[in-house]
Every structure is written in structure tokens, then in C-alpha cells.
Design a protein around this motif. Sequence first.
Motif, PDB file in Angstrom:
ATOM      1  N   GLU A 201      -8.420   6.495  33.027  1.00  0.00           N
ATOM      2  CA  GLU A 201      -7.590   6.741  34.207  1.00  0.00           C
ATOM      3  C   GLU A 201      -7.945   5.767  35.337  1.00  0.00           C
ATOM      4  OE1 GLU A 201      -8.205  10.796  35.156  1.00  0.00           O
ATOM      5  OE2 GLU A 201      -6.925  11.568  33.533  1.00  0.00           O
ATOM      6  N   LYS A 202      -9.242   5.513  35.504  1.00  0.00           N
ATOM      7  CA  LYS A 202      -9.675   4.594  36.546  1.00  0.00           C
ATOM      8  C   LYS A 202      -9.154   3.182  36.272  1.00  0.00           C
ATOM      9  CE  LYS A 202     -13.852   2.943  38.889  1.00  0.00           C
ATOM     10  NZ  LYS A 202     -15.330   3.003  38.903  1.00  0.00           N
ATOM     11  N   LYS A 203      -9.217   2.765  35.000  1.00  0.00           N
ATOM     12  CA  LYS A 203      -8.724   1.442  34.633  1.00  0.00           C
ATOM     13  C   LYS A 203      -7.223   1.332  34.884  1.00  0.00           C
ATOM     14  CE  LYS A 203      -8.877  -1.852  30.822  1.00  0.00           C
ATOM     15  NZ  LYS A 203      -9.282  -2.065  29.410  1.00  0.00           N
ATOM     16  N   ALA A 204      -6.489   2.403  34.523  1.00  0.00           N
ATOM     17  CA  ALA A 204      -5.040   2.393  34.749  1.00  0.00           C
ATOM     18  C   ALA A 204      -4.725   2.325  36.242  1.00  0.00           C
ATOM     19  CB  ALA A 204      -4.420   3.637  34.109  1.00  0.00           C
ATOM     20  N   MET A 205      -5.476   3.047  37.078  1.00  0.00           N
ATOM     21  CA  MET A 205      -5.234   3.027  38.525  1.00  0.00           C
ATOM     22  C   MET A 205      -5.534   1.642  39.109  1.00  0.00           C
ATOM     23  SD  MET A 205      -6.801   5.533  41.455  1.00  0.00           S
ATOM     24  CE  MET A 205      -5.806   6.923  40.933  1.00  0.00           C
ATOM     25  N   MET A 206      -6.630   1.024  38.652  1.00  0.00           N
ATOM     26  CA  MET A 206      -6.955  -0.300  39.157  1.00  0.00           C
ATOM     27  C   MET A 206      -5.873  -1.309  38.779  1.00  0.00           C
ATOM     28  SD  MET A 206      -9.692   0.034  40.866  1.00  0.00           S
ATOM     29  CE  MET A 206     -10.098  -1.672  41.130  1.00  0.00           C
ATOM     30  N   ASN A 207      -5.343  -1.180  37.562  1.00  0.00           N
ATOM     31  CA  ASN A 207      -4.250  -2.066  37.148  1.00  0.00           C
ATOM     32  C   ASN A 207      -3.013  -1.842  38.007  1.00  0.00           C
ATOM     33  OD1 ASN A 207      -5.807  -3.209  35.127  1.00  0.00           O
ATOM     34  ND2 ASN A 207      -5.120  -1.745  33.570  1.00  0.00           N
ATOM     35  N   GLY A 225      -2.079  10.709  41.148  1.00  0.00           N
ATOM     36  CA  GLY A 225      -3.036  11.038  40.089  1.00  0.00           C
ATOM     37  C   GLY A 225      -2.556  12.167  39.212  1.00  0.00           C
ATOM     38  N   ASP A 226      -3.436  13.215  39.099  1.00  0.00           N
ATOM     39  CA  ASP A 226      -3.174  14.334  38.204  1.00  0.00           C
ATOM     40  C   ASP A 226      -1.995  15.175  38.646  1.00  0.00           C
ATOM     41  OD1 ASP A 226      -5.305  13.473  36.781  1.00  0.00           O
ATOM     42  OD2 ASP A 226      -6.733  14.870  37.709  1.00  0.00           O
ATOM     43  N   LYS A 227      -1.709  15.163  39.973  1.00  0.00           N
ATOM     44  CA  LYS A 227      -0.595  15.982  40.454  1.00  0.00           C
ATOM     45  C   LYS A 227       0.715  15.507  39.838  1.00  0.00           C
ATOM     46  CE  LYS A 227      -2.742  17.155  44.855  1.00  0.00           C
ATOM     47  NZ  LYS A 227      -2.617  17.082  46.315  1.00  0.00           N
ATOM     48  N   LYS A 228       0.868  14.183  39.843  1.00  0.00           N
ATOM     49  CA  LYS A 228       2.093  13.643  39.271  1.00  0.00           C
ATOM     50  C   LYS A 228       2.158  13.931  37.777  1.00  0.00           C
ATOM     51  CE  LYS A 228       4.677   9.495  38.493  1.00  0.00           C
ATOM     52  NZ  LYS A 228       4.580   8.116  38.107  1.00  0.00           N
ATOM     53  N   ALA A 229       1.004  13.820  37.103  1.00  0.00           N
ATOM     54  CA  ALA A 229       0.987  14.091  35.666  1.00  0.00           C
ATOM     55  C   ALA A 229       1.353  15.529  35.380  1.00  0.00           C
ATOM     56  CB  ALA A 229      -0.393  13.769  35.090  1.00  0.00           C
ATOM     57  N   GLY A 230       0.840  16.460  36.230  1.00  0.00           N
ATOM     58  CA  GLY A 230       1.185  17.870  36.055  1.00  0.00           C
ATOM     59  C   GLY A 230       2.659  18.123  36.278  1.00  0.00           C
ATOM     60  N   LYS A 231       3.225  17.478  37.298  1.00  0.00           N
ATOM     61  CA  LYS A 231       4.658  17.656  37.566  1.00  0.00           C
ATOM     62  C   LYS A 231       5.492  17.106  36.416  1.00  0.00           C
ATOM     63  CE  LYS A 231       4.287  17.517  42.617  1.00  0.00           C
ATOM     64  NZ  LYS A 231       4.657  16.757  43.830  1.00  0.00           N
ATOM     65  N   ASP A 232       5.098  15.946  35.940  1.00  0.00           N
ATOM     66  CA  ASP A 232       5.850  15.351  34.846  1.00  0.00           C
ATOM     67  C   ASP A 232       5.801  16.219  33.599  1.00  0.00           C
ATOM     68  OD1 ASP A 232       6.412  13.307  36.506  1.00  0.00           O
ATOM     69  OD2 ASP A 232       4.894  11.930  35.702  1.00  0.00           O
ATOM     70  N   SER A 233       4.618  16.809  33.327  1.00  0.00           N
ATOM     71  CA  SER A 233       4.503  17.666  32.146  1.00  0.00           C
ATOM     72  C   SER A 233       5.289  18.947  32.311  1.00  0.00           C
ATOM     73  CB  SER A 233       3.028  17.980  31.877  1.00  0.00           C
ATOM     74  OG  SER A 233       2.473  18.668  32.982  1.00  0.00           O
ATOM     75  N   SER A 234       5.351  19.480  33.552  1.00  0.00           N
ATOM     76  CA  SER A 234       6.098  20.716  33.782  1.00  0.00           C
ATOM     77  C   SER A 234       7.598  20.477  33.750  1.00  0.00           C
ATOM     78  CB  SER A 234       5.698  21.326  35.130  1.00  0.00           C
ATOM     79  OG  SER A 234       6.025  20.422  36.173  1.00  0.00           O
ATOM     80  N   GLN A 235       8.054  19.328  34.270  1.00  0.00           N
ATOM     81  CA  GLN A 235       9.474  19.044  34.297  1.00  0.00           C
ATOM     82  C   GLN A 235       9.971  18.534  32.959  1.00  0.00           C
ATOM     83  OE1 GLN A 235      10.084  16.330  37.487  1.00  0.00           O
ATOM     84  NE2 GLN A 235       9.524  17.819  39.079  1.00  0.00           N
ATOM     85  N   GLY A 236       9.091  18.099  32.123  1.00  0.00           N
ATOM     86  CA  GLY A 236       9.517  17.596  30.837  1.00  0.00           C
ATOM     87  C   GLY A 236       9.719  16.102  30.879  1.00  0.00           C
ATOM     88  N   PRO A 237       9.970  15.504  29.716  1.00  0.00           N
ATOM     89  CA  PRO A 237      10.154  14.051  29.675  1.00  0.00           C
ATOM     90  C   PRO A 237      11.453  13.629  30.337  1.00  0.00           C
ATOM     91  CG  PRO A 237      10.607  15.017  27.544  1.00  0.00           C
ATOM     92  CD  PRO A 237      10.074  16.112  28.400  1.00  0.00           C
ATOM     93  N   LYS A 238      11.377  12.532  31.088  1.00  0.00           N
ATOM     94  CA  LYS A 238      12.547  11.990  31.763  1.00  0.00           C
ATOM     95  C   LYS A 238      12.895  10.628  31.163  1.00  0.00           C
ATOM     96  CE  LYS A 238      11.664  14.235  36.208  1.00  0.00           C
ATOM     97  NZ  LYS A 238      11.460  14.022  37.640  1.00  0.00           N
ATOM     98  N   LYS A 239      14.113  10.215  31.438  1.00  0.00           N
ATOM     99  CA  LYS A 239      14.560   8.928  30.944  1.00  0.00           C
ATOM    100  C   LYS A 239      13.899   7.803  31.755  1.00  0.00           C
ATOM    101  CE  LYS A 239      19.017  10.546  29.296  1.00  0.00           C
ATOM    102  NZ  LYS A 239      20.484  10.375  29.396  1.00  0.00           N
ATOM    103  N   VAL A 240      13.475   6.794  31.053  1.00  0.00           N
ATOM    104  CA  VAL A 240      12.840   5.660  31.711  1.00  0.00           C
ATOM    105  C   VAL A 240      13.927   4.766  32.276  1.00  0.00           C
ATOM    106  CG1 VAL A 240      11.312   3.692  31.389  1.00  0.00           C
ATOM    107  CG2 VAL A 240      10.932   5.813  30.102  1.00  0.00           C
ATOM    108  N   SER A 241      13.786   4.420  33.573  1.00  0.00           N
ATOM    109  CA  SER A 241      14.799   3.594  34.230  1.00  0.00           C
ATOM    110  C   SER A 241      14.684   2.156  33.740  1.00  0.00           C
ATOM    111  CB  SER A 241      14.617   3.647  35.749  1.00  0.00           C
ATOM    112  OG  SER A 241      13.324   3.174  36.084  1.00  0.00           O
TER     113      SER A 241
END
Length: 317
Positions: A201-207, A225-241
Motif C-alpha cells: 500500500e505504501k509503494k502504491a501511494m508513493m507511486n 486510503g482504506d476509506k475509499k477502498a471500503g466505499k468501493d467494496s461496499s458500492q460494488g465494482p464500477k466501470k473504469v472510465s
Amino acid sequence: MVIDSRTMESAEEDALLGEESEEEHSDLSDGELQEAFAKGLLKPGMNVLVDEPKKCVNNVEGMKQCLADFRKDLPWMERLDLTNLPAEDVLSKVEGKVPNAANGDVNVDDDFQREMFFYRQAQATVLEALPLLKKNSIATKRPDDYFAEMAKSDQHMQKIRQKLISKQMMMEKSEKAKKLREQRKFGKKVQVEVIQKRQKEKKAMMNAVKKYQKGMTDKLDFLEGDKKAGKDSSQGPKKVSNKKGPNAKRKYKDQKFGFGGKKSGKKWNTKESFNDVSSFRAKVAHAKGGKGGKKGKGGKQNKRPGKSVRKKMKSRS
């Protein structure tokens, strides 16, 4: 205790004489054997040890006499012995098969047949013995209020109980220690996985930060961070723009600093720029001014007060 030296000396002499006599006898016997061998009296195969045949005595009369001596004419209730043939094989009879084992004709090499013969013989004995016991008024079932005294004392049974409890406790301790070892191994494994996940996660954030600094992206979602990951998991997969091309910041930097192309000669006039007079201002171009960089009438004059005036203003304040 006093031992006479003479008796000891005499005993030693007798022992020495006995050894000498044995040696002489052995020498003589060896010499005789050598003379017999030289004369040809001794040949290989002449001296053979022969075991006497064992005599088997089948004293039938004596056996009958012994049997009659210890036989006692007792009633059946005192003996409780029965000699029976095996019971009828009901299963073979129902299935229509001819039983192989009849009247003791059993193949001793067949384990199943042999065990079934024992079972049927015991069954026949029970079927014959139960009526005889009932006839003689002997109970064959234990009453409900039957109380049997224990063969071992309470003290002995208490010792056995304590031993069993201690053995059970030792087994529980060993099982608990085994579980703890497994939990430690599993805990170490989980800890390593958590550390690796954090490093990833740290490597991904630095990138993501580097991409933002270079202007490759204008999103700051990686700060959540984790908040966004939790929201994404709760809302389900979305289409990539499918957004293509550089963003506004990148375009501005490309326009200001270039984007790897030709950078020299940007201020050179061309035919189009020479003929373009839209940015020409006559007032600015024909303004008259003096020396020292002072501007003319059409220009703006320097309204900053002098040094002395600024000191007075500073002292007043």
C-alpha cells in the motif's frame, strides 16, 4: 582360624600330581589314536553319532484308569457341560443354498467358515441349556434390584480415578501446547502478510504521489486510503472510465515549457507574425520620454515619495 602350612603344601603337591597324571593319560590316549590311524583302523565315516529312536507309548488302559480315577458321578447342575453339534444354518436354508459346513465338516483354512461354525455351535448350546436351567429353577436373567459388590476396594478405585484424571490433564496440556504452537505459527504468518500488505500500500501511494507531482493525474483519491477502498467494496465494482489524453495541468505545462519538441527560435518572426498588427498600440509606440528611463506624457510617472519624506512619514507613525 589357624591353617597348617604342611597341609597347604600337601594339597598343592596332590594338585600337581593330578595334573601330571591327566597329561600322561591324554598323551597316551593321543598316541594310541595315532597308532590306530597309522595302522588304518580309523577311517572317515566309521564313528557316527546315532540318536536312539524315541519310543511313543500309547497306554490306552492306563489313560482309561486315570480317567476313571478322577471322574465323579455328579448331577448336570454341578457340571454344566454340554456337547452339541452346530445349529442349523437358517440363512443358507432360506436362500436355497447347500451349507458347506455340516456336522463338523469345516475347512479350517477358511476363517469366516470356521468362525461361523463356532457361532452356530454356541447357539445350539444356548438353545439346549436354557430349557434345562429353567427346568431346574435357575434364574438366567439379572433382577432389576441386583446389587453386586465390587471386586476392588473404594481406595483402589480412587487411586485409579486419580491416575486417569492426571493422565487426562496431561493429554489436555499437551493438546493446548500444540494448539498454542500452531497459533504462534499462524500469527507469525498473518503478521508477515500484514507487513507485506502495508509495504504494498505504501509503494502504491508513493507511486500515486509521484504521478500527481509529475502532472500525470489530477486526482487525490490516494489520500483517502482504506476509506475509499471500503466505499468501493461496499458500492460494488464500477466501470473504469476510458479517459485518454493529458489533463489540464499537463497541457498548461506543455504549452509553457514545451513537451520535448523544438524549443529554440520561438521568438523569431514569421510571415504571419510580421503581417499581424492586431497587438500594435500607437500611444505606446509613439510615446516620447526623456533620458534615465523617464516616461513621457502618455506614460505613468513614478509616484513613490523620496527618502526624506519616507523618513518623516515613518517618524510620524
